[in-house]
Design a protein around this motif. Sequence first.
Motif, PDB file in Angstrom:
ATOM      1  N   THR A 111     -16.062   8.453  -4.981  1.00 33.51           N
ATOM      2  CA  THR A 111     -14.794   8.931  -5.548  1.00 33.51           C
ATOM      3  C   THR A 111     -14.967  10.248  -6.307  1.00 33.51           C
ATOM      4  OG1 THR A 111     -15.167   7.629  -7.564  1.00 33.51           O
ATOM      5  CG2 THR A 111     -13.915   6.572  -5.778  1.00 33.51           C
ATOM      6  N   SER A 165     -12.305   1.378  -5.440  1.00 38.44           N
ATOM      7  CA  SER A 165     -12.936   1.921  -4.244  1.00 38.44           C
ATOM      8  C   SER A 165     -14.449   1.729  -4.268  1.00 38.44           C
ATOM      9  CB  SER A 165     -12.616   3.409  -4.116  1.00 38.44           C
ATOM     10  OG  SER A 165     -13.302   3.975  -3.023  1.00 38.44           O
ATOM     11  N   LYS A 174      -8.332  -6.155  -4.784  1.00 36.65           N
ATOM     12  CA  LYS A 174      -7.187  -5.250  -4.752  1.00 36.65           C
ATOM     13  C   LYS A 174      -6.320  -5.402  -5.993  1.00 36.65           C
ATOM     14  CE  LYS A 174      -4.670  -8.498  -1.768  1.00 36.65           C
ATOM     15  NZ  LYS A 174      -3.944  -8.635  -0.478  1.00 36.65           N
ATOM     16  N   VAL A 233      -9.301   7.089   0.308  1.00 35.28           N
ATOM     17  CA  VAL A 233     -10.595   6.450   0.029  1.00 35.28           C
ATOM     18  C   VAL A 233     -10.561   4.996   0.482  1.00 35.28           C
ATOM     19  CG1 VAL A 233     -11.024   7.950  -1.956  1.00 35.28           C
ATOM     20  CG2 VAL A 233      -9.945   5.720  -2.315  1.00 35.28           C
ATOM     21  N   SER A 234     -11.743   4.425   0.730  1.00 32.48           N
ATOM     22  CA  SER A 234     -11.846   3.037   1.192  1.00 32.48           C
ATOM     23  C   SER A 234     -11.843   2.093   0.001  1.00 32.48           C
ATOM     24  CB  SER A 234     -13.129   2.856   2.002  1.00 32.48           C
ATOM     25  OG  SER A 234     -13.142   3.732   3.103  1.00 32.48           O
ATOM     26  N   TYR A 235     -11.075   1.007   0.127  1.00 28.66           N
ATOM     27  CA  TYR A 235     -10.969   0.041  -0.951  1.00 28.66           C
ATOM     28  C   TYR A 235     -11.697  -1.241  -0.577  1.00 28.66           C
ATOM     29  CZ  TYR A 235      -7.458   3.165  -2.842  1.00 28.66           C
ATOM     30  OH  TYR A 235      -6.817   4.267  -3.339  1.00 28.66           O
ATOM     31  N   CYS A 236     -12.318  -1.878  -1.572  1.00 29.55           N
ATOM     32  CA  CYS A 236     -13.068  -3.100  -1.320  1.00 29.55           C
ATOM     33  C   CYS A 236     -12.128  -4.298  -1.278  1.00 29.55           C
ATOM     34  CB  CYS A 236     -14.144  -3.284  -2.392  1.00 29.55           C
ATOM     35  SG  CYS A 236     -13.488  -3.329  -4.073  1.00 29.55           S
ATOM     36  N   LEU A 266      -8.861   4.259  -8.155  1.00 28.54           N
ATOM     37  CA  LEU A 266     -10.204   4.697  -7.780  1.00 28.54           C
ATOM     38  C   LEU A 266     -11.271   3.716  -8.245  1.00 28.54           C
ATOM     39  CD1 LEU A 266      -9.929   8.549  -8.475  1.00 28.54           C
ATOM     40  CD2 LEU A 266      -9.892   7.379  -6.264  1.00 28.54           C
ATOM     41  N   TYR A 277       0.833  -1.208   0.000  1.00 30.52           N
ATOM     42  CA  TYR A 277       0.000   0.000   0.000  1.00 30.52           C
ATOM     43  C   TYR A 277       0.869   1.259   0.000  1.00 30.52           C
ATOM     44  CZ  TYR A 277      -3.507   3.366   1.668  1.00 30.52           C
ATOM     45  OH  TYR A 277      -4.326   4.454   1.822  1.00 30.52           O
ATOM     46  N   SER A 306     -16.181   3.510  -1.931  1.00 33.28           N
ATOM     47  CA  SER A 306     -16.672   4.779  -1.383  1.00 33.28           C
ATOM     48  C   SER A 306     -16.847   5.788  -2.513  1.00 33.28           C
ATOM     49  CB  SER A 306     -15.696   5.313  -0.329  1.00 33.28           C
ATOM     50  OG  SER A 306     -14.408   5.491  -0.888  1.00 33.28           O
TER      51      SER A 306
END
Length: 279
Positions: free
Chosen positions: A159, A155, A139, A133-136, A152, A61, A157
Amino acid sequence: MAPGNLTWVTDFILMGVSDRPELQVPLFFGFLVIYGLTVAGNHHCPKMLVNFLFKMKTISYYCCGAQFGRFIVFVVAEIFILATMAYDRYVAICNPLLYMVVVFRQSRLLLVSLIYLYSLTMALTVSSCVFPVSYCSSKVINHFYCDNVPLLALSFSDTYIPEIAVFTFSGINLFFSMIIVLISYFNITLAILRIRSSKGRQKPFSTCASHMMAVTVFYGTLFFMHLQPRSNHSLDTDKMASVFYTLEIPMLNPLIYSLRNKDALKTFLNNPCQSLKLL
């Protein structure tokens, strides 16, 4: 999505240029040659070379964030260095007697320092918009390096703000740098047209031709990449365009700037190995 189902992303998986196993080794050697020429002739993608040979294509990350930030630094810096070079040619052709007064060593060092300081600020600003931002759970990045569009896309969330931020900053940087380039070359063109002899026109034109070629290729690819709506984005097309302006353009820049006149072209054709050593 329930809070209990959220997982903290610690790394990403880079899909690379192609996921076909039989192409990995040929692509490795092909891009190794391009990367070698880029390093030798100019100043980007060793992680991609590693991923061609290993099944584990992960990038952490924080390394992803560092790669993204470093990429922005050098892209923004090159945008404004190209604009600065256009102004440099404007002064040299339109005000040659003032050239040494305007473009002296200290001013060049100050200008380059300010460009990289601005590029670093821009990288920190854009990265701070993209990475929080939040990632699902997925990945897998459909790219060979960490860029804002494929990141993005992972994500879950909203964007909207990061997308607007990237689009706005990209547009502002390209707009102001292009304004400098266009105004500079408009005045250069007027100055060249005032020269009566064709031989007299040839020298300033040959001085600008290599830079105009580099500007056209680099800016054209950036406009295609970053100033189109997300709905029109194709990640596979973006990957090919990214290969062009992250690897091939830096590889070609030494040739573009070195082979700007007939004598240099003849030297290259007669002894290409010696010419490449001088790049």
